[in-house]
Design a protein around this motif. Sequence first.
Motif, PDB file in Angstrom:
ATOM      1  N   VAL A 254       0.845  -1.206   0.000  1.00  0.00           N
ATOM      2  CA  VAL A 254       0.000   0.000   0.000  1.00  0.00           C
ATOM      3  C   VAL A 254       0.877   1.251   0.000  1.00  0.00           C
ATOM      4  N   ALA A 255       1.933   1.245   0.805  1.00  0.00           N
ATOM      5  CA  ALA A 255       2.834   2.402   0.839  1.00  0.00           C
ATOM      6  C   ALA A 255       3.505   2.582  -0.517  1.00  0.00           C
ATOM      7  N   GLY A 256       3.876   1.506  -1.179  1.00  0.00           N
ATOM      8  CA  GLY A 256       4.487   1.587  -2.504  1.00  0.00           C
ATOM      9  C   GLY A 256       3.522   2.151  -3.543  1.00  0.00           C
ATOM     10  N   VAL A 257       2.253   1.694  -3.463  1.00  0.00           N
ATOM     11  CA  VAL A 257       1.242   2.203  -4.396  1.00  0.00           C
ATOM     12  C   VAL A 257       1.025   3.698  -4.168  1.00  0.00           C
ATOM     13  N   ILE A 258       0.915   4.097  -2.914  1.00  0.00           N
ATOM     14  CA  ILE A 258       0.697   5.515  -2.604  1.00  0.00           C
ATOM     15  C   ILE A 258       1.887   6.351  -3.057  1.00  0.00           C
ATOM     16  N   LEU A 259       3.105   5.907  -2.772  1.00  0.00           N
ATOM     17  CA  LEU A 259       4.291   6.655  -3.194  1.00  0.00           C
ATOM     18  C   LEU A 259       4.392   6.725  -4.722  1.00  0.00           C
ATOM     19  N   THR A 260       4.100   5.635  -5.406  1.00  0.00           N
ATOM     20  CA  THR A 260       4.133   5.627  -6.866  1.00  0.00           C
ATOM     21  C   THR A 260       3.104   6.606  -7.429  1.00  0.00           C
ATOM     22  N   TYR A 261       1.905   6.599  -6.827  1.00  0.00           N
ATOM     23  CA  TYR A 261       0.864   7.528  -7.274  1.00  0.00           C
ATOM     24  C   TYR A 261       1.313   8.981  -7.087  1.00  0.00           C
ATOM     25  N   LEU A 262       1.882   9.281  -5.944  1.00  0.00           N
ATOM     26  CA  LEU A 262       2.324  10.650  -5.673  1.00  0.00           C
ATOM     27  C   LEU A 262       3.449  11.061  -6.624  1.00  0.00           C
ATOM     28  N   VAL A 263       4.415  10.189  -6.864  1.00  0.00           N
ATOM     29  CA  VAL A 263       5.519  10.513  -7.777  1.00  0.00           C
ATOM     30  C   VAL A 263       4.991  10.751  -9.186  1.00  0.00           C
ATOM     31  N   LEU A 264       4.100   9.865  -9.641  1.00  0.00           N
ATOM     32  CA  LEU A 264       3.525  10.047 -10.981  1.00  0.00           C
ATOM     33  C   LEU A 264       2.697  11.321 -11.061  1.00  0.00           C
ATOM     34  N   ARG A 265       1.962  11.595 -10.020  1.00  0.00           N
ATOM     35  CA  ARG A 265       1.115  12.800 -10.005  1.00  0.00           C
ATOM     36  C   ARG A 265       1.970  14.061 -10.058  1.00  0.00           C
TER      37      ARG A 265
ATOM     38  N   GLY B 194       2.548  16.408 -14.204  1.00  0.00           N
ATOM     39  CA  GLY B 194       2.302  17.824 -14.496  1.00  0.00           C
ATOM     40  C   GLY B 194       3.516  18.472 -15.122  1.00  0.00           C
ATOM     41  N   SER B 195       4.685  18.165 -14.631  1.00  0.00           N
ATOM     42  CA  SER B 195       5.889  18.758 -15.198  1.00  0.00           C
ATOM     43  C   SER B 195       6.169  18.189 -16.580  1.00  0.00           C
ATOM     44  N   ILE B 196       5.821  16.929 -16.798  1.00  0.00           N
ATOM     45  CA  ILE B 196       5.983  16.349 -18.134  1.00  0.00           C
ATOM     46  C   ILE B 196       5.037  17.035 -19.107  1.00  0.00           C
ATOM     47  N   ARG B 197       3.793  17.235 -18.682  1.00  0.00           N
ATOM     48  CA  ARG B 197       2.837  17.954 -19.535  1.00  0.00           C
ATOM     49  C   ARG B 197       3.308  19.378 -19.805  1.00  0.00           C
ATOM     50  N   LYS B 198       3.803  20.008 -18.761  1.00  0.00           N
ATOM     51  CA  LYS B 198       4.290  21.371 -18.903  1.00  0.00           C
ATOM     52  C   LYS B 198       5.484  21.426 -19.854  1.00  0.00           C
ATOM     53  N   GLN B 199       6.371  20.448 -19.739  1.00  0.00           N
ATOM     54  CA  GLN B 199       7.533  20.391 -20.616  1.00  0.00           C
ATOM     55  C   GLN B 199       7.107  20.147 -22.066  1.00  0.00           C
ATOM     56  N   ALA B 200       6.164  19.244 -22.271  1.00  0.00           N
ATOM     57  CA  ALA B 200       5.678  18.981 -23.625  1.00  0.00           C
ATOM     58  C   ALA B 200       4.997  20.215 -24.196  1.00  0.00           C
ATOM     59  N   LYS B 201       4.227  20.893 -23.368  1.00  0.00           N
ATOM     60  CA  LYS B 201       3.550  22.115 -23.820  1.00  0.00           C
ATOM     61  C   LYS B 201       4.580  23.185 -24.184  1.00  0.00           C
ATOM     62  N   THR B 202       5.613  23.335 -23.365  1.00  0.00           N
ATOM     63  CA  THR B 202       6.667  24.311 -23.637  1.00  0.00           C
ATOM     64  C   THR B 202       7.414  23.964 -24.919  1.00  0.00           C
ATOM     65  N   GLU B 203       7.676  22.675 -25.144  1.00  0.00           N
ATOM     66  CA  GLU B 203       8.344  22.261 -26.380  1.00  0.00           C
ATOM     67  C   GLU B 203       7.479  22.552 -27.596  1.00  0.00           C
ATOM     68  N   ASN B 204       6.173  22.301 -27.476  1.00  0.00           N
ATOM     69  CA  ASN B 204       5.268  22.619 -28.590  1.00  0.00           C
ATOM     70  C   ASN B 204       5.245  24.119 -28.877  1.00  0.00           C
ATOM     71  N   GLU B 205       5.194  24.914 -27.826  1.00  0.00           N
ATOM     72  CA  GLU B 205       5.224  26.368 -28.011  1.00  0.00           C
ATOM     73  C   GLU B 205       6.537  26.811 -28.649  1.00  0.00           C
ATOM     74  N   LEU B 206       7.624  26.189 -28.243  1.00  0.00           N
ATOM     75  CA  LEU B 206       8.925  26.515 -28.818  1.00  0.00           C
ATOM     76  C   LEU B 206       8.955  26.186 -30.311  1.00  0.00           C
ATOM     77  N   GLN B 207       8.434  25.029 -30.678  1.00  0.00           N
ATOM     78  CA  GLN B 207       8.393  24.648 -32.091  1.00  0.00           C
ATOM     79  C   GLN B 207       7.514  25.607 -32.889  1.00  0.00           C
ATOM     80  N   GLN B 208       6.371  25.997 -32.321  1.00  0.00           N
ATOM     81  CA  GLN B 208       5.490  26.954 -33.002  1.00  0.00           C
ATOM     82  C   GLN B 208       6.182  28.302 -33.165  1.00  0.00           C
ATOM     83  N   THR B 209       6.868  28.733 -32.128  1.00  0.00           N
ATOM     84  CA  THR B 209       7.570  30.014 -32.185  1.00  0.00           C
ATOM     85  C   THR B 209       8.692  29.975 -33.212  1.00  0.00           C
ATOM     86  N   LYS B 210       9.415  28.866 -33.273  1.00  0.00           N
ATOM     87  CA  LYS B 210      10.470  28.729 -34.275  1.00  0.00           C
ATOM     88  C   LYS B 210       9.889  28.756 -35.680  1.00  0.00           C
ATOM     89  N   ALA B 211       8.760  28.071 -35.879  1.00  0.00           N
ATOM     90  CA  ALA B 211       8.122  28.065 -37.198  1.00  0.00           C
ATOM     91  C   ALA B 211       7.660  29.471 -37.577  1.00  0.00           C
TER      92      ALA B 211
END
Length: 136
Positions: free
Chosen positions: A17-28, A32-49
Motif C-alpha cells: 500500500v505504501a508503494g502504491v501511494i508513493l508511486t501515485y504521488l511521484v507520478l502525479r 504535471g511537469s511532463i505535460r508542462k515540458q511537452a507544452k513548452t516544447e510545442n510552443e517553442l516549435q510553433q515560435t520557431k516556425a
Amino acid sequence: MQNLTPEMWKMIAFGFVAGVILTYLVLRLTKGSIRKQAKTENELQQTKAELTQQTERLEKHFAETADLFKLLAQDYQKLYRHLAKSSDELLPESQKALFLQNFINSDKSTATTDENQNQQPRDYKEGSSGLFKAER
C-alpha cells in the motif's frame, strides 16, 4: 517456503500500500511537469516556425523592395537622359550646360565623383584652438 505469520502478511500489505501511494504521488507530481515540458516544447516549435516564416517574409520583402528601387533608379535615369537630350536639342547654346553631356552619352548613372567624396568627413578644426595653452 517458510510459513508466513500474520504479522509478516500485515507488513507485506503495508509495504504494498505504501508503494502504491508513493508511486501515485511521484507520478502525479511528475506528470504535471511532463505535460508542462511537452507544452513548452510545442510552443517553442510553433515560435520557431513563426520566426522562420517571418524571416522568409522579411527577406522576400527586402528583395522585392531592392528590385523596385532598381527599377525606379533606371526610370529616373531614362527620364534624365530624355530631358538632357531634349534640352540639348531644344535649348539655345547658352543654356545647354543644364545637363552634363557625358551623362547623356553614358549608359550608367554614375555621377561625377570628387576626390573629397571618397574621404571621410573631418570633424575637427585645423590647428589648435588654444584651449589648453598655459597662461603666463
